[in-house]
Every structure is written in structure tokens, then in C-alpha cells.
Design a protein around this motif. Structure first.
Motif, PDB file in Angstrom:
ATOM      1  N   GLY A  56       0.084  -2.491  -6.622  1.00  0.00           N
ATOM      2  CA  GLY A  56      -0.311  -3.854  -6.951  1.00  0.00           C
ATOM      3  C   GLY A  56       0.755  -4.883  -6.647  1.00  0.00           C
ATOM      4  N   TRP A  57       1.791  -4.487  -5.903  1.00  0.00           N
ATOM      5  CA  TRP A  57       2.865  -5.399  -5.559  1.00  0.00           C
ATOM      6  C   TRP A  57       2.542  -6.049  -4.214  1.00  0.00           C
ATOM      7  CZ3 TRP A  57       7.400  -1.424  -6.294  1.00  0.00           C
ATOM      8  CH2 TRP A  57       7.485  -1.071  -7.642  1.00  0.00           C
ATOM      9  N   PRO A  58       2.265  -7.346  -4.176  1.00  0.00           N
ATOM     10  CA  PRO A  58       1.976  -8.006  -2.896  1.00  0.00           C
ATOM     11  C   PRO A  58       3.191  -7.958  -1.964  1.00  0.00           C
ATOM     12  CG  PRO A  58       1.288  -9.363  -4.747  1.00  0.00           C
ATOM     13  CD  PRO A  58       2.108  -8.248  -5.306  1.00  0.00           C
ATOM     14  N   VAL A  59       2.963  -7.537  -0.743  1.00  0.00           N
ATOM     15  CA  VAL A  59       4.025  -7.413   0.259  1.00  0.00           C
ATOM     16  C   VAL A  59       3.722  -8.313   1.453  1.00  0.00           C
ATOM     17  CG1 VAL A  59       4.567  -5.034  -0.401  1.00  0.00           C
ATOM     18  CG2 VAL A  59       2.955  -5.448   1.456  1.00  0.00           C
ATOM     19  N   PHE A  60       4.737  -8.549   2.258  1.00  0.00           N
ATOM     20  CA  PHE A  60       4.543  -9.239   3.533  1.00  0.00           C
ATOM     21  C   PHE A  60       5.633  -8.769   4.498  1.00  0.00           C
ATOM     22  CE2 PHE A  60       7.109 -11.913   0.820  1.00  0.00           C
ATOM     23  CZ  PHE A  60       8.068 -12.498   1.632  1.00  0.00           C
ATOM     24  N   PRO A  61       5.339  -8.801   5.806  1.00  0.00           N
ATOM     25  CA  PRO A  61       6.312  -8.307   6.793  1.00  0.00           C
ATOM     26  C   PRO A  61       7.382  -9.348   7.092  1.00  0.00           C
ATOM     27  CG  PRO A  61       4.312  -9.018   7.900  1.00  0.00           C
ATOM     28  CD  PRO A  61       4.069  -9.182   6.421  1.00  0.00           C
ATOM     29  N   VAL A  62       8.598  -8.868   7.258  1.00  0.00           N
ATOM     30  CA  VAL A  62       9.703  -9.737   7.649  1.00  0.00           C
ATOM     31  C   VAL A  62      10.372  -9.158   8.900  1.00  0.00           C
ATOM     32  CG1 VAL A  62      10.134 -10.651   5.339  1.00  0.00           C
ATOM     33  CG2 VAL A  62      11.310  -8.590   6.056  1.00  0.00           C
ATOM     34  N   TYR A  63      11.083 -10.029   9.607  1.00  0.00           N
ATOM     35  CA  TYR A  63      11.818  -9.586  10.795  1.00  0.00           C
ATOM     36  C   TYR A  63      12.879  -8.572  10.390  1.00  0.00           C
ATOM     37  CZ  TYR A  63       9.673 -13.218  13.596  1.00  0.00           C
ATOM     38  OH  TYR A  63       8.770 -13.996  14.265  1.00  0.00           O
ATOM     39  N   GLN A  64      13.456  -7.912  11.364  1.00  0.00           N
ATOM     40  CA  GLN A  64      14.500  -6.939  11.089  1.00  0.00           C
ATOM     41  C   GLN A  64      15.689  -7.201  12.008  1.00  0.00           C
ATOM     42  OE1 GLN A  64      11.507  -6.340  12.336  1.00  0.00           O
ATOM     43  NE2 GLN A  64      11.621  -4.980  14.069  1.00  0.00           N
ATOM     44  N   ALA A  65      16.830  -6.635  11.637  1.00  0.00           N
ATOM     45  CA  ALA A  65      18.017  -6.725  12.491  1.00  0.00           C
ATOM     46  C   ALA A  65      17.804  -5.808  13.689  1.00  0.00           C
ATOM     47  CB  ALA A  65      19.263  -6.304  11.715  1.00  0.00           C
ATOM     48  N   ARG A  66      18.280  -6.222  14.836  1.00  0.00           N
ATOM     49  CA  ARG A  66      18.172  -5.383  16.036  1.00  0.00           C
ATOM     50  C   ARG A  66      19.060  -4.154  15.859  1.00  0.00           C
ATOM     51  NH1 ARG A  66      15.007  -7.151  19.706  1.00  0.00           N
ATOM     52  NH2 ARG A  66      14.745  -9.343  20.135  1.00  0.00           N
ATOM     53  N   GLU A  67      18.536  -2.995  16.250  1.00  0.00           N
ATOM     54  CA  GLU A  67      19.305  -1.754  16.139  1.00  0.00           C
ATOM     55  C   GLU A  67      20.602  -1.869  16.925  1.00  0.00           C
ATOM     56  OE1 GLU A  67      17.414   2.043  16.677  1.00  0.00           O
ATOM     57  OE2 GLU A  67      15.504   1.190  16.036  1.00  0.00           O
TER      58      GLU A  67
END
Length: 142
Positions: A56-67
Motif C-alpha cells: 500500500g506504499w505509493p511508489v514512483f520511478p526516479v532516475y539513477q546514477a550511471r553505472e
């Protein structure tokens, strides 16, 4: 041509060609080059996003650091000051959802995205302990 089986981890560890495609997402030898890249559905991040949504925890996608480039963000902005921490959706935390179909669609679109949880609607309190800035001492003082 690859002579050994390729795992999801191999694909994710291969060099990024263009976000979100890695070198091993590309099918060099196929029937006329018509093979689509595999979906990266079985990643730890995707599984975690689904688990959070199930709770029940609303999530959203975020950018990531480049490997291999801890100070470079996949957003492509050379001067990004929120590397790996800013939303991929237009409304950010206002777009957060616990709807599994929404979460699945986001990770279909951005399979390597980091996860953010909208804390207030989740009734979660986050404590960020950053030892580089005295966070361990602050935690000890609590």
C-alpha cells in the motif's frame, strides 16, 4: 556471437548504449534483426517496487546514477544536482501509485529506474543517516 547463456545481471552490467538499452539488450544475430530486446521485468528493483505497492506504499520511478559514474545521472543533464534521485514522471511524488498495473507500466518503460516512495501517504518516516555529514553522530544523540 555469444556462446554462453546471458543472465539478467549480465545484461544490466553490460555497457549502456542509450537509456534504458544496454549492449546485451541488442540482438546482433537474429532472423533479419527482427528480435525485440528482452523485457527486464525480473530485476530486484522491479520486484521491490511491486512489493512496496502491495504493502500500500505509493511508489514512483526516479532516475539513477550511471553505472561506473557515480556523479552522472541518466537524465542526461551534465549539471544534474540530484543524481539518481529525481522523478521520471511529470508530477513526481504526486504521480505515486500503489496500483500494480501502473507500477508495472512504469518499469516496462524504465526497467532500470530507481524507486521512490511517497512517504506521507504511506505513513512512513524516513531517517537518512549520512556519516559524511555527521549523521551517525546525530543518530547517536537521538
Amino acid at each position: 556471437m555469444l556462446r554462453e547463456a546471458v543472465t539478467v545481471e549480465d545484461v544490466l552490467a553490460s555497457p549502456m548504449i542509450a537509456d534504458p538499452l544496454h549492449k546485451l539488450d541488442c540482438c546482433v544475430v537474429s532472423d533479419g534483426g527482427g528480435a525485440p530486446p528482452p523485457l527486464v521485468k525480473d530485476t530486484p528493483t522491479f520486484r521491490a517496487a511491486l512489493e512496496y505497492a502491495r504493502r500500500g506504499w505509493p511508489v514512483f520511478p526516479v532516475y539513477q546514477a550511471r553505472e561506473g559514474h557515480g556523479t552522472a545521472c541518466t537524465c542526461g543533464q551534465r549539471t544534474c544536482t540530484d543524481v539518481g534521485k529525481h522523478p521520471r514522471t511529470r508530477q513526481g511524488s504526486n504521480d505515486a501509485s500503489a496500483d500494480l498495473s501502473v507500477v508495472e507500466r512504469w518499469w516496462d518503460t524504465w526497467p532500470t529506474a530507481n524507486i521512490a516512495i511517497a512517504c506521507a501517504p504511506s505513513n512512513l518516516v524516513i531517517i537518512d543517516i549520512d556519516p559524511r555529514h555527521g549523521g551517525d553522530e546525530s543518530l547517536r544523540d537521538l
